[in-house]
Design an enzyme around this catalytic site. Sequence first.
Site, short mmCIF file in Angstrom:
data_model
loop_
_atom_site.label_atom_id
_atom_site.label_comp_id
_atom_site.label_asym_id
_atom_site.label_seq_id
_atom_site.Cartn_x
_atom_site.Cartn_y
_atom_site.Cartn_z
N THR A 125 0.80 -1.23 0.00
CA THR A 125 0.00 0.00 0.00
C THR A 125 0.83 1.28 0.00
O THR A 125 1.93 1.31 0.58
CB THR A 125 -0.92 0.01 1.24
OG1 THR A 125 -1.44 1.35 1.42
CG2 THR A 125 -0.21 -0.38 2.52
N GLU A 127 0.25 3.63 1.81
CA GLU A 127 0.37 4.05 3.21
C GLU A 127 1.80 3.86 3.72
O GLU A 127 2.22 4.53 4.67
CB GLU A 127 -0.57 3.22 4.09
CG GLU A 127 -2.01 3.65 4.04
CD GLU A 127 -2.29 4.91 4.83
OE1 GLU A 127 -1.80 5.03 5.96
OE2 GLU A 127 -2.99 5.78 4.30
N TYR A 150 -1.28 0.17 10.91
CA TYR A 150 -1.64 -0.50 9.65
C TYR A 150 -0.46 -0.44 8.67
O TYR A 150 -0.04 -1.47 8.12
CB TYR A 150 -2.87 0.18 9.03
CG TYR A 150 -3.12 -0.23 7.59
CD1 TYR A 150 -3.75 -1.44 7.29
CD2 TYR A 150 -2.72 0.58 6.53
CE1 TYR A 150 -3.97 -1.82 5.96
CE2 TYR A 150 -2.95 0.21 5.21
CZ TYR A 150 -3.57 -0.99 4.93
OH TYR A 150 -3.78 -1.36 3.62
N LYS A 154 1.92 -3.49 7.17
CA LYS A 154 2.03 -3.75 5.72
C LYS A 154 3.49 -3.69 5.27
O LYS A 154 3.89 -4.41 4.35
CB LYS A 154 1.19 -2.73 4.95
CG LYS A 154 -0.30 -3.01 4.99
CD LYS A 154 -0.66 -4.15 4.03
CE LYS A 154 -2.12 -4.48 4.04
NZ LYS A 154 -2.49 -5.50 3.06
P1 NAP Z 1 -11.47 -5.02 2.41
O1 NAP Z 1 -12.65 -4.71 1.56
O2 NAP Z 1 -11.40 -4.47 3.79
O3 NAP Z 1 -11.36 -6.63 2.51
C1 NAP Z 1 -10.55 -7.26 3.46
C2 NAP Z 1 -10.74 -8.76 3.36
O4 NAP Z 1 -9.84 -9.40 4.28
C3 NAP Z 1 -12.14 -9.27 3.68
O5 NAP Z 1 -12.49 -10.26 2.76
C4 NAP Z 1 -11.98 -9.87 5.07
O6 NAP Z 1 -12.88 -10.92 5.33
C5 NAP Z 1 -10.57 -10.44 4.93
N1 NAP Z 1 -9.95 -10.75 6.22
C6 NAP Z 1 -9.72 -9.89 7.25
N2 NAP Z 1 -9.15 -10.55 8.28
C7 NAP Z 1 -9.00 -11.83 7.90
C8 NAP Z 1 -8.46 -12.98 8.53
N3 NAP Z 1 -7.98 -12.96 9.77
N4 NAP Z 1 -8.45 -14.15 7.84
C9 NAP Z 1 -8.96 -14.21 6.59
N5 NAP Z 1 -9.50 -13.15 5.94
C10 NAP Z 1 -9.51 -11.97 6.59
O7 NAP Z 1 -10.12 -4.59 1.69
P2 NAP Z 1 -9.87 -4.14 0.15
O8 NAP Z 1 -10.15 -2.69 0.02
O9 NAP Z 1 -10.52 -5.11 -0.75
O10 NAP Z 1 -8.29 -4.27 0.07
C11 NAP Z 1 -7.68 -5.51 -0.29
C12 NAP Z 1 -6.24 -5.50 0.19
O11 NAP Z 1 -5.52 -4.44 -0.41
C13 NAP Z 1 -6.08 -5.29 1.70
O12 NAP Z 1 -4.94 -6.06 2.10
C14 NAP Z 1 -5.76 -3.81 1.84
O13 NAP Z 1 -5.01 -3.57 3.01
C15 NAP Z 1 -4.93 -3.59 0.58
N6 NAP Z 1 -4.98 -2.25 0.00
C16 NAP Z 1 -6.18 -1.67 -0.26
C17 NAP Z 1 -6.21 -0.41 -0.87
C18 NAP Z 1 -7.52 0.26 -1.20
O14 NAP Z 1 -7.51 1.47 -1.44
N7 NAP Z 1 -8.62 -0.47 -1.26
C19 NAP Z 1 -5.00 0.24 -1.22
C20 NAP Z 1 -3.80 -0.41 -0.94
C21 NAP Z 1 -3.79 -1.66 -0.35
P3 NAP Z 1 -14.25 -10.75 6.20
O15 NAP Z 1 -15.35 -10.59 5.19
O16 NAP Z 1 -14.33 -12.03 6.94
O17 NAP Z 1 -14.08 -9.55 7.09
O1 G4F Z 2 -10.80 6.50 3.13
P1 G4F Z 2 -9.76 6.44 4.17
O2 G4F Z 2 -10.13 5.82 5.46
O3 G4F Z 2 -8.52 5.71 3.50
P2 G4F Z 2 -6.95 5.66 3.88
O4 G4F Z 2 -6.72 5.93 5.29
O5 G4F Z 2 -6.24 6.52 2.88
O6 G4F Z 2 -6.62 4.12 3.62
C1 G4F Z 2 -7.08 3.41 2.46
O7 G4F Z 2 -6.15 3.53 1.44
C2 G4F Z 2 -4.86 2.94 1.71
C3 G4F Z 2 -3.99 3.18 0.49
O8 G4F Z 2 -3.41 4.45 0.57
C4 G4F Z 2 -5.06 1.46 1.97
F1 G4F Z 2 -3.85 0.86 2.21
C5 G4F Z 2 -5.98 1.26 3.16
O9 G4F Z 2 -6.22 -0.14 3.33
C6 G4F Z 2 -7.31 1.95 2.86
O10 G4F Z 2 -7.94 1.28 1.80
O11 G4F Z 2 -9.22 7.91 4.49
C7 G4F Z 2 -8.79 8.78 3.46
C8 G4F Z 2 -8.53 10.16 4.04
C9 G4F Z 2 -7.69 10.15 5.33
O12 G4F Z 2 -6.74 11.19 5.25
C10 G4F Z 2 -8.68 10.46 6.43
O13 G4F Z 2 -8.12 11.16 7.55
O14 G4F Z 2 -9.80 10.73 4.42
C11 G4F Z 2 -9.65 11.35 5.68
N1 G4F Z 2 -10.97 11.43 6.32
C12 G4F Z 2 -11.62 12.58 6.68
N2 G4F Z 2 -12.77 12.29 7.30
C13 G4F Z 2 -11.72 10.40 6.73
C14 G4F Z 2 -12.86 10.93 7.33
N3 G4F Z 2 -11.54 9.06 6.61
C15 G4F Z 2 -12.51 8.24 7.08
N4 G4F Z 2 -12.37 6.91 6.93
N5 G4F Z 2 -13.64 8.73 7.72
C16 G4F Z 2 -13.86 10.06 7.87
O15 G4F Z 2 -14.86 10.49 8.42
#
Ligand code: NAP
Ligand code: G4F
Length: 323
Positions: A125, A127, A150, A154
């Site tokens: 990520t 992050e 987090y 990662k």
């Molecule tokens: P998500 O919607 O939060 O999905 C997370 C998944 O992980 C769910 O299927 C959850 O299952 C499963 N999980 C959590 N704990 C587990 C455990 N102990 N054993 C087995 N499964 C488990 O995340 P996403 O947005 O699809 O992201 C996918 C991956 O990319 C994550 O690793 C995230 O950190 C990474 N990532 C995401 C972003 C982004 O912007 N979306 C960016 C960079 C990296 P349950 O249904 O059981 O909860």
């Molecule tokens: O949507 P967010 O919670 O995503 P964040 O923290 O960027 O993380 C996501 O992206 C990462 C990749 O860069 C992934 F690795 C991670 O798993 C996840 O998918 O927050 C985005 C921004 C932050 O700066 C937060 O402080 O939005 C700001 N924010 C402002 N108000 C808020 C809120 N975020 C959340 N969740 N809720 C609020 O009310």
Amino acid sequence: MKKALITGITGQDGAYLAKLLLGKEYKVYGLVRRIVNRDFSNLVYLGIEKDIEYIDGDLTDEASLIHVVKTIRPDEIYHLAAQSFVGTSWDQPIVTSEINAIGTLKLLDAIKHHHPSAKFYHAATSEMFGNSNFDGIQTEDTPFHPRSPYAISKLFAYWMTVNYKESFSMFCVNGILFNHESPIRGKEFVSRKITDVVARIKLGLAKDIKLGNLDSKRDWGFAGDYVEAMWLMMQEKEADDYIISTGQTHSVKDFLDIAFKHAGIDDWSNYVNIDPRFKRPAELFTLQGKSDKAQKKLNWKPKVNFEELVKMMVDADLKRLKK
Ligand code: NAP
Ligand code: G4F
């Protein structure tokens, strides 16, 4: 027929990736953990819940991972499962580390001992960069400075992925993905939190929204585009790590502006309240990624731009709530 194992199948990316792989004629296995109310709604939304073979396992349970790897012997393993919400990671740093860091290590070790020829993708990520950026944009060479439990979990998994590649000649890649969203994004993330409430306000089901830092900037792309990049990385001859991003950055305010206007509401500031509970102990101010390496080597590029993404999400939430 190629076999793919997806951890995190019930999440946003797991669902989009499964859809992509099914379209490419893969046999798709999804790891699911035991929880009281299993939620397959993302897979239902994409119409693929019956096309996947589910297998029980938990990232915190090494024996279950060994069993899964030994039984399926997948060609490709897409490791997406995580405690993925940054905010929660300060309240639950240990479980975040157990799942994201040690869980990834357990999976890598199961593969090393029981099926080392499998290709392995780790969901790293942006992050991990924290606030470090050269010239305002992060590349694969930007130093890491994680600023949340987090991000630290990662980064551990990122380096373990590199280490298993270098130590045991395994095919292990890190996709360093910047934020990506979609109509099935979890509602705790700011993008979906906003589009869900905008739709509710429009339909008279909510009055306002409480948010944290509105000045944060993120490089937001569409999840459907990003899972394509995951697959492309796994088709390369040599394992390598890639940034996946749009190259554009926008603030939470920009997101609000487009979302509210798209729903026909002119001034979002009348509906937004700042609530310190949603502010982070350590914030990442701006994320903006340069995905030139992926664009050149993988021939990948994002198709959906920021404005299209926000509108797609608002439309989907309006449709869902009207039902
Ligand atoms: P998500 O919607 O939060 O999905 C997370 C998944 O992980 C769910 O299927 C959850 O299952 C499963 N999980 C959590 N704990 C587990 C455990 N102990 N054993 C087995 N499964 C488990 O995340 P996403 O947005 O699809 O992201 C996918 C991956 O990319 C994550 O690793 C995230 O950190 C990474 N990532 C995401 C972003 C982004 O912007 N979306 C960016 C960079 C990296 P349950 O249904 O059981 O909860
Ligand atoms: O949507 P967010 O919670 O995503 P964040 O923290 O960027 O993380 C996501 O992206 C990462 C990749 O860069 C992934 F690795 C991670 O798993 C996840 O998918 O927050 C985005 C921004 C932050 O700066 C937060 O402080 O939005 C700001 N924010 C402002 N108000 C808020 C809120 N975020 C959340 N969740 N809720 C609020 O009310």
